[in-house]
Design a protein around this motif. Sequence first.
Motif, PDB file in Angstrom:
ATOM      1  N   TYR A   1       0.819  -1.211   0.000  1.00 12.47           N
ATOM      2  CA  TYR A   1       0.000   0.000   0.000  1.00 12.47           C
ATOM      3  C   TYR A   1       0.854   1.264   0.000  1.00 12.47           C
ATOM      4  O   TYR A   1       0.442   2.302  -0.512  1.00 12.47           O
ATOM      5  N   ARG A   2       2.044   1.171   0.552  1.00  8.32           N
ATOM      6  CA  ARG A   2       2.941   2.327   0.531  1.00  8.32           C
ATOM      7  C   ARG A   2       3.334   2.720  -0.893  1.00  8.32           C
ATOM      8  O   ARG A   2       3.721   3.863  -1.143  1.00  8.32           O
ATOM      9  N   LEU A   3       3.227   1.798  -1.828  1.00  9.14           N
ATOM     10  CA  LEU A   3       3.657   2.063  -3.196  1.00  9.14           C
ATOM     11  C   LEU A   3       2.717   2.985  -3.961  1.00  9.14           C
ATOM     12  O   LEU A   3       3.121   3.570  -4.965  1.00  9.14           O
ATOM     13  N   PHE A   4       1.457   3.118  -3.508  1.00  6.39           N
ATOM     14  CA  PHE A   4       0.554   3.970  -4.285  1.00  6.39           C
ATOM     15  C   PHE A   4      -0.308   4.923  -3.461  1.00  6.39           C
ATOM     16  O   PHE A   4      -0.901   5.860  -4.011  1.00  6.39           O
ATOM     17  N   LEU A   5      -0.391   4.720  -2.144  1.00  9.70           N
ATOM     18  CA  LEU A   5      -1.150   5.661  -1.321  1.00  9.70           C
ATOM     19  C   LEU A   5      -0.297   6.873  -0.974  1.00  9.70           C
ATOM     20  O   LEU A   5       0.901   6.920  -1.255  1.00  9.70           O
TER      21      LEU A   5
ATOM     22  N   ASP B   1     -13.162   6.043  16.361  1.00  7.32           N
ATOM     23  CA  ASP B   1     -12.968   5.942  14.917  1.00  7.32           C
ATOM     24  C   ASP B   1     -13.238   4.491  14.519  1.00  7.32           C
ATOM     25  O   ASP B   1     -12.457   3.590  14.818  1.00  7.32           O
ATOM     26  N   ILE B   2     -14.390   4.260  13.849  1.00  8.22           N
ATOM     27  CA  ILE B   2     -14.782   2.912  13.432  1.00  8.22           C
ATOM     28  C   ILE B   2     -14.163   2.616  12.069  1.00  8.22           C
ATOM     29  O   ILE B   2     -14.452   3.288  11.089  1.00  8.22           O
ATOM     30  N   GLY B   3     -13.323   1.582  12.017  1.00 10.04           N
ATOM     31  CA  GLY B   3     -12.634   1.270  10.773  1.00 10.04           C
ATOM     32  C   GLY B   3     -11.522   2.266  10.527  1.00 10.04           C
ATOM     33  O   GLY B   3     -11.488   2.955   9.521  1.00 10.04           O
ATOM     34  N   CYS B   4     -10.580   2.319  11.437  1.00  9.88           N
ATOM     35  CA  CYS B   4      -9.610   3.426  11.513  1.00  9.88           C
ATOM     36  C   CYS B   4      -8.501   3.352  10.475  1.00  9.88           C
ATOM     37  O   CYS B   4      -7.686   4.276  10.380  1.00  9.88           O
ATOM     38  N   GLY B   5      -8.435   2.260   9.697  1.00  6.77           N
ATOM     39  CA  GLY B   5      -7.375   2.159   8.699  1.00  6.77           C
ATOM     40  C   GLY B   5      -6.001   2.203   9.352  1.00  6.77           C
ATOM     41  O   GLY B   5      -5.775   1.628  10.420  1.00  6.77           O
ATOM     42  N   TRP B   6      -5.088   2.929   8.713  1.00  9.39           N
ATOM     43  CA  TRP B   6      -3.722   3.039   9.242  1.00  9.39           C
ATOM     44  C   TRP B   6      -3.573   4.210  10.210  1.00  9.39           C
ATOM     45  O   TRP B   6      -2.467   4.601  10.549  1.00  9.39           O
ATOM     46  N   GLY B   7      -4.701   4.782  10.648  1.00  7.89           N
ATOM     47  CA  GLY B   7      -4.692   5.654  11.800  1.00  7.89           C
ATOM     48  C   GLY B   7      -4.642   7.151  11.596  1.00  7.89           C
ATOM     49  O   GLY B   7      -4.725   7.908  12.573  1.00  7.89           O
TER      50      GLY B   7
ATOM     51  N   ALA C   1      -7.288   8.286  -9.719  1.00  6.56           N
ATOM     52  CA  ALA C   1      -6.338   8.588 -10.793  1.00  6.56           C
ATOM     53  C   ALA C   1      -4.927   8.758 -10.237  1.00  6.56           C
ATOM     54  O   ALA C   1      -3.947   8.270 -10.823  1.00  6.56           O
ATOM     55  N   HIS C   2      -4.798   9.430  -9.085  1.00  5.27           N
ATOM     56  CA  HIS C   2      -3.492   9.565  -8.429  1.00  5.27           C
ATOM     57  C   HIS C   2      -2.951   8.196  -8.024  1.00  5.27           C
ATOM     58  O   HIS C   2      -1.764   7.901  -8.219  1.00  5.27           O
ATOM     59  N   TRP C   3      -3.814   7.363  -7.432  1.00  4.70           N
ATOM     60  CA  TRP C   3      -3.370   6.039  -7.009  1.00  4.70           C
ATOM     61  C   TRP C   3      -2.889   5.202  -8.199  1.00  4.70           C
ATOM     62  O   TRP C   3      -1.856   4.531  -8.124  1.00  4.70           O
ATOM     63  N   GLU C   4      -3.645   5.244  -9.300  1.00  7.33           N
ATOM     64  CA  GLU C   4      -3.275   4.430 -10.464  1.00  7.33           C
ATOM     65  C   GLU C   4      -1.957   4.898 -11.067  1.00  7.33           C
ATOM     66  O   GLU C   4      -1.126   4.084 -11.486  1.00  7.33           O
ATOM     67  N   GLN C   5      -1.731   6.217 -11.084  1.00  4.29           N
ATOM     68  CA  GLN C   5      -0.459   6.744 -11.595  1.00  4.29           C
ATOM     69  C   GLN C   5       0.705   6.259 -10.741  1.00  4.29           C
ATOM     70  O   GLN C   5       1.762   5.856 -11.260  1.00  4.29           O
ATOM     71  N   ARG C   6       0.533   6.296  -9.421  1.00  5.10           N
ATOM     72  CA  ARG C   6       1.601   5.845  -8.522  1.00  5.10           C
ATOM     73  C   ARG C   6       1.795   4.333  -8.626  1.00  5.10           C
ATOM     74  O   ARG C   6       2.932   3.840  -8.556  1.00  5.10           O
TER      75      ARG C   6
END
Length: 415
Positions: A132-136, A179-185, A334-339
């Motif tokens: 996930y670090r590669l595109f977020l 925070d419900i479903g907090c993801g990576w915080g 679009a940003h995610w797909e480019q990354r």
Amino acid sequence: MFPLSHMLKSFVKVGTLKVIDAEGRTHVFGGRAAGPDVTMRLTDPTLYRSLFLNPELAAGEAYMDGRMSFENSTLRDFLTLFSKNRLSLGSYPLQRVLRAASRGVKRFQQANPIGKAQKNVAHHYDIGNDFYRLFLDRGMQYSCAYFTSDDNTLEQAQQNKLRLIASKLDLKPGQKVLDIGCGWGDMALYLGRMAEGVQVVGVTLSKEQCRLANEKAKALGLADRVRFELRDYRELTERFDRIVSVGMFEHVGVAHYGEFFAKVNELLTDDGVMLLHSIGHMSPPGTASPWMRKYIFPGAYSPALSEVFTAVEQNSLWVTDCEFLRLHYAKTLAHWEQRFQANRAKVAEMYDERFCRMWEFYLISAEMMFRTGSQLVFHMQLSKKRDAVPIVRDYITDTQRAFIAREKERGIEPA
């Protein structure tokens, strides 16, 4: 190619689709309106039947397996053409019958009881933080950003989103926040850094997310006020002044909406406020994409707004504010797909080519859902009391401006 060719003649109203079949013959399906010009090659004759019976599932699988490719055009061109013609596909007699049947069983498709919900989340979110670090963005926010300008970087737009949501919570010093479903915080950490003396608890069903979120809290010196737990929100019993949920409601499942909002009502204090950030759609109730459900988000569903409002009304909650982000997720994707494309070789080393093709199909098709399809993102503010927040929306803008100044004072730059 028959009956697939019969369906494609009915399907392509906008643009042109040229299909080179497994025998090397070219079939042209042209719409009356200008649009993408796509040339698709099929190398497996069994695709004729599977594409006719279940085009959304079969097209994704064929691209993943390399049995479908494109010449003088791209996957993006094809998915753009597909999205622009989606209504005519849905009106084709067989597809209309199959979709009606799917709607009839969607409660079973979206069953997410305690235990199964964690397995569904792990399928997608526990494949590795390094991926996930590669595109977020650097803060690893995996939800719709908020673009106040086309010039915003992804990092700026994600911080804009955090600021907007925090402003709608109308926080007061010393409050308890869930925070419900907090993801990576990052949402919980932003609240902990910006609001005076608040205590924040984030819950997630992803082991990978929980571990990293607690590491981030410790690194920022916030571990005494912001903590993260590997826990189903339905297991909580304490009450909170504020509740936020970003990008989690899509995993609840329509059969569990009543359960979700009943629990929100139970967990909120009498003058508490909740902010729900979720994907939805502007069309009548439907079903999730069969390909997306099988490969990306098992048990997930983006609701029609009518399905959400019904469940809210049945659980005695006021909708004190509602806002719709219409194109912001298209820009985010679009940003995610480019990354992703910039790091495609690394992804292939980590997994394989089929995985890369799966994620390409997912990211681009999801973008099209928001760019030319019926998907949107909504912010729904909920409370037990009609006057739990000011009755004029100016406080949201005023608080955002105050937070911008506070971010500068405290050196909080976009992640």
